[in-house]
Motif scaffolding. Structure first.
Motif, PDB file in Angstrom:
ATOM      1  N   ILE A   1       0.827  -1.210   0.000  1.00  0.00           N
ATOM      2  CA  ILE A   1       0.000   0.000   0.000  1.00  0.00           C
ATOM      3  C   ILE A   1       0.859   1.257   0.000  1.00  0.00           C
ATOM      4  O   ILE A   1       0.500   2.277  -0.601  1.00  0.00           O
ATOM      5  N   SER A   2       2.032   1.190   0.626  1.00  0.00           N
ATOM      6  CA  SER A   2       2.913   2.360   0.640  1.00  0.00           C
ATOM      7  C   SER A   2       3.445   2.690  -0.748  1.00  0.00           C
ATOM      8  O   SER A   2       3.899   3.807  -1.000  1.00  0.00           O
ATOM      9  N   ALA A   3       3.389   1.710  -1.662  1.00  0.00           N
ATOM     10  CA  ALA A   3       3.891   1.925  -3.019  1.00  0.00           C
ATOM     11  C   ALA A   3       2.844   2.515  -3.951  1.00  0.00           C
ATOM     12  O   ALA A   3       3.159   2.890  -5.077  1.00  0.00           O
ATOM     13  N   VAL A   4       1.583   2.601  -3.496  1.00  0.00           N
ATOM     14  CA  VAL A   4       0.507   3.146  -4.334  1.00  0.00           C
ATOM     15  C   VAL A   4       0.579   4.669  -4.306  1.00  0.00           C
ATOM     16  O   VAL A   4       0.522   5.277  -3.232  1.00  0.00           O
ATOM     17  N   PRO A   5       0.712   5.325  -5.461  1.00  0.00           N
ATOM     18  CA  PRO A   5       0.791   6.790  -5.477  1.00  0.00           C
ATOM     19  C   PRO A   5      -0.484   7.435  -4.937  1.00  0.00           C
ATOM     20  O   PRO A   5      -1.585   6.921  -5.128  1.00  0.00           O
ATOM     21  N   VAL A   6      -0.318   8.553  -4.256  1.00  0.00           N
ATOM     22  CA  VAL A   6      -1.449   9.320  -3.733  1.00  0.00           C
ATOM     23  C   VAL A   6      -1.621  10.569  -4.604  1.00  0.00           C
ATOM     24  O   VAL A   6      -0.658  11.320  -4.797  1.00  0.00           O
TER      25      VAL A   6
ATOM     26  N   ARG B   1       4.834  13.665   2.216  1.00  0.00           N
ATOM     27  CA  ARG B   1       4.948  13.315   3.637  1.00  0.00           C
ATOM     28  C   ARG B   1       4.853  11.818   3.890  1.00  0.00           C
ATOM     29  O   ARG B   1       5.187  11.357   4.974  1.00  0.00           O
ATOM     30  N   ARG B   2       4.423  11.075   2.896  1.00  0.00           N
ATOM     31  CA  ARG B   2       4.163   9.656   3.085  1.00  0.00           C
ATOM     32  C   ARG B   2       5.468   8.861   3.237  1.00  0.00           C
ATOM     33  O   ARG B   2       6.459   9.130   2.583  1.00  0.00           O
TER      34      ARG B   2
END
Length: 337
Positions: A260-265, A273-274
């Motif tokens: 999930i941390s690899a999914v762009p926001v 900040r992620r």
């Protein structure tokens, strides 16, 4: 009164190991690739279960094993409370119209020598009791369902774009009015601009026809859009399973957190900040998986127990199951069976 939702598909301790052979005429088995290794879950009637993970994690093998396209090594698969793994070939053939598949490679899945009319009509000719007029009428209905023109009936697969070919594959899968459809990475071979159209089409068809999906993908943003629940696979095992909103709001397994941390926001300030979780090392071979937790060799928070004892999948919140030694169960003994 019967419950509004019930399990349409149930998988219990599913295993699919592919033998590694050696010697004269490849007659001697020297090992096995553990593509799927003790997987259990259910799919409720009318829902979409998203199945995600890296390439080689066993996602597609799960889908094909459920449909009995692969002879499984161990475990049980139930459809409408009927144990598929105990049926004869003829009994299974009678159930096939209710279970269909949409394939990843739409070009390879369509016979290049057949017209669209013949491709869509083929399931009805093989399984159904239709005459020529009924087949044509049903074919036209299916084309309309997937937003294709009647003029396309006489064309061949090479004359279409990837998105159009996938729509033809969807129409063929729906020809016999199935209840359950395995969507095996149906958008991964498509242009990004077309992917959302196909996912929206699948969502619309689900509502209109009351379909149940197993949606296999590695694109978490699309899985988040279409799925009701999500199961995360790593090296042949399900490491986390939860409602979509719970999984994305509070992922608990270290592997899910990394994915999930690899999914762009789509918000520059939040994206800056992620915290990204970068996994080190390579995925181990499914022919020789690690002892203990299969993720222990890449896990950034692994403890000594992780490399020795395999964690069982336990309920840590209502409907939220995780296989990790570092996560406490909600109630002792609430393990997936």
């Amino acid at each position: 009164m019967e419950s509004e939702t019930r399990s349409l598909v149930r998988v219990e301790h599913l295993k699919k190991h592919f033998p590694i052979t050696h010697g004269l005429l490849l007659s001697r088995q020297v090992g096995a690739v553990k593509a799927v290794d003790d997987v259990s879950f259910d799919i409720q009637e009318g829902e979409t279960l998203g199945l995600v993970g890296e390439s080689g994690s066993g996602k597609s093998t799960v889908g094909r094993s459920i449909l009995q396209l692969y002879k499984i090594t161990a475990g049980k698969v139930f459809f409408e409370d009927v144990e598929l793994t105990a049926l004869s070939a003829e009994e299974l053939r009678k159930l096939r119209p209710k279970m269909q598949m949409i394939f990843q490679d739409s070009y390879a899945a369509l016979n290049p020598r057949h017209t669209v009319a013949k491709i869509i009509a083929e399931p009805m000719a093989v399984h159904g009791d239709y005459d020529a007029a009924q087949i044509r009428l049903r074919t036209l209905e299916l084309l309309d369902l997937v937003s294709l023109k009647e003029a396309y009936l006489s064309r061949f697969p090479h004359e279409f774009s990837g998105g159009q070919r996938q729509r033809i594959g969807i129409a063929r899968a729906l020809a016999l009015n199935p209840r359950f459809v395995v969507c095996d990475e149906p958008i991964s071979a498509l242009d990004v601009s077309i992917q959302a159209q196909v996912v929206n089409l699948l969502s619309d068809l689900q509502k209109e026809l009351r379909l149940t999906y197993l949606f296999i993908a590695h694109d978490l943003s699309m899985v988040k859009h279409i799925s009701h629940r999500v199961a995360v696979m790593y090296l042949g095992k399900i490491v986390e399973l939860a409602q979509r909103k719970d999984l994305f709001a509070k992922p608990l397994h270290p592997y899910t957190q990394a994915l999930i941390s690899a999914v762009p926001v789509p918000a520059p300030e939040l994206e800056r900040r992620r915290r990204r979780i970068i996994l080190k090392g390579e995925v181990p071979s499914p022919a020789n998986p690690p002892k203990g937790c299969v993720f222990s060799t890449r896990c950034p928070v692994a403890i000594p127990e992780c490399s020795q004892v395999e964690p069982s999948s336990q309920q840590v919140a209502p409907g939220h199951f995780v296989a990790c030694h570092l996560v406490n169960p909600i109630v002792e003994g609430t393990k997936i069976t």
